[in-house]
Design an enzyme around this catalytic site. Structure first.
Site, PDB file in Angstrom:
ATOM      1  N   ASP A  11      99.467  86.992  32.743  1.00 15.00           N
ATOM      2  CA  ASP A  11      99.567  87.787  31.519  1.00 15.00           C
ATOM      3  C   ASP A  11      98.479  87.293  30.570  1.00 15.00           C
ATOM      4  OD1 ASP A  11     100.221  89.333  29.371  1.00 15.00           O
ATOM      5  OD2 ASP A  11     102.299  88.673  29.210  1.00 15.00           O
ATOM      6  N   LYS A  12      97.293  87.846  30.723  1.00 14.03           N
ATOM      7  CA  LYS A  12      96.136  87.369  29.975  1.00 14.03           C
ATOM      8  C   LYS A  12      96.245  87.629  28.475  1.00 14.03           C
ATOM      9  CE  LYS A  12      92.420  87.565  33.427  1.00 14.03           C
ATOM     10  NZ  LYS A  12      91.694  86.358  32.994  1.00 14.03           N
ATOM     11  N   SER A  52      86.944  77.588  35.080  1.00 14.18           N
ATOM     12  CA  SER A  52      86.790  78.916  35.664  1.00 14.18           C
ATOM     13  C   SER A  52      85.406  79.023  36.284  1.00 14.18           C
ATOM     14  CB  SER A  52      86.951  80.005  34.596  1.00 14.18           C
ATOM     15  OG  SER A  52      86.559  81.257  35.122  1.00 14.18           O
TER      16      SER A  52
END
Length: 357
Positions: free
Chosen positions: A68-69, A179
């Site tokens: 759920d960004k 990331s």
């Protein structure tokens, strides 16, 4: 979870597998927002109750960042069985991320590849959604995964801005420097850059009225020498712990036709490597840092292995694409049974059992 809800979830998963993965993920979040999630609240028991960096969790199974960004379904996620939820990654300014397609299922390997590039609605949108969720009664531990804008001239300052704005709204913060989809972001894991970043983040967090615990999320592709430096930097700057690990750029042993897609690989192929990193961190840090294990967890046995390797809590992400959100509660119940089988009265007794012995 009731029989009709489980049947609905299975039918929904079958339909979503026929849809583009990113669109399918958006539809799944929309279904949660509409009240079609598992519901029932967190799975818990005296054995599952967990302390993580001063936070009390009903169970140690969490939803990882990336699911759920934008904080769209905070309340329904917390009600679906996990012990905590980590939202984001969030960046100070909105950014679209990389072009689509950027999310790929690898069902043959039980994996996912993404190259989102930290797409984010920005810190103000996240703040508004968090405030609305709390006002609507969302109860539970909420973490925020923090990232830097791609075009930022001072990425460390991006994290400081996020801490100042969102720190008062979160139960804990995770500094994501791992990331692989944002150009040069992983360079922040280097000694000099990390020292500067953590110093500035720690100062910003410490200035808050109620400083939240701060974690650092690292890549699985680091050598033990680099891990040692990261542990010492985390300890020096008073971090609560480390989230191990993010996705990997490695591709060994994959069989799916989409294995060559660029991006970060998560899911079953990451399990062994990310668990090995956990064990290394436990040996280096002992009990001085709280560890959160993420990477390839799709069963109670795999969650238990992460805990025995040193994790106080575990997060799910890719497995949810194949097993649905009810998997979080199923894994928590299975973990409870495994702890009982081995004579552990609580999760903390099992943390690091395979490393410390």
């Amino acid at each position: 979870m009731s029989g009709w809800r489980r049947g609905l979830e299975r039918a929904g998963l079958a339909v979503l597998r026929c849809v583009d993965p990113e669109r399918a993920h958006g539809l799944a979040l929309a279904a949660l927002e509409a009240g079609l999630g598992p519901g029932g609240g967190p799975v818990t028991s005296p054995r599952l109750a967990t302390e993580l960096a001063g936070l009390t969790l009903p169970n140690p199974i969490g939803i990882a960042a990336g699911f759920d960004k934008e904080g769209r379904a905070v309340g329904p996620l917390l009600a679906a069985g996990p012990g905590f939820v980590e939202l984001g990654g969030v960046t100070p300014l909105p950014q679209p991320g990389n072009p689509r397609p950027r999310l790929f299922r690898l069902p043959v390997d039980g994996a996912v590849i993404n190259r989102f590039g930290l797409n984010s609605a920005g810190q103000e949108a996240m703040a508004a959604r968090l405030e609305a969720a709390r006002a609507a009664g969302a109860a539970g531990v909420i973490g925020l995964n923090l990232g830097a804008n791609k075009a930022s001239a001072d990425r460390a300052e991006d994290y400081v801005r996020l801490v100042r704005r969102l720190g008062p709204l979160a139960d804990y913060l995770t500094v994501n420097v791992s990331s692989p989809n944002t150009e040069r972001l992983r360079e922040l894991q280097g000694p000099a850059a990390l020292e500067d970043l953590l110093g500035r983040v720690a100062e910003a967090a410490g200035a808050l009225v109620l400083p939240p615990p701060v974690f650092l999320k690292i890549a699985p592709d680091l050598e033990e020498e680099a891990l040692g430096g990261i542990v010492e930097a985390a300890l020096w700057h008073g971090l609560a712990g480390i989230v191990a690990t993010n996705t990997t750029v490695a591709r060994e042993g994959l069989r799916d036709r989409r294995a060559a897609e660029a991006g970060g690989l998560s899911g079953r192929p990451l399990f062994a490597r990310s668990t090995a990193v956990l064990g290394q961190l436990r040996r280096l840090a002992g009990e001085r840092l709280a560890l959160v294990g993420v990477g390839g967890v799709g069963s109670a046995e795999e969650a238990y292995a992460k805990i025995r390797a040193g994790a106080s809590a575990v997060q799910l992400y890719s497995a949810l694409a194949y097993g649905g959100l009810s998997l979080a509660g199923d894994i928590a119940r299975g973990l409870d049974a495994l702890l009982a089988r081995d004579g552990f009265a609580r999760v903390a007794e099992a943390v690091g059992a395979d490393i410390d012995g």
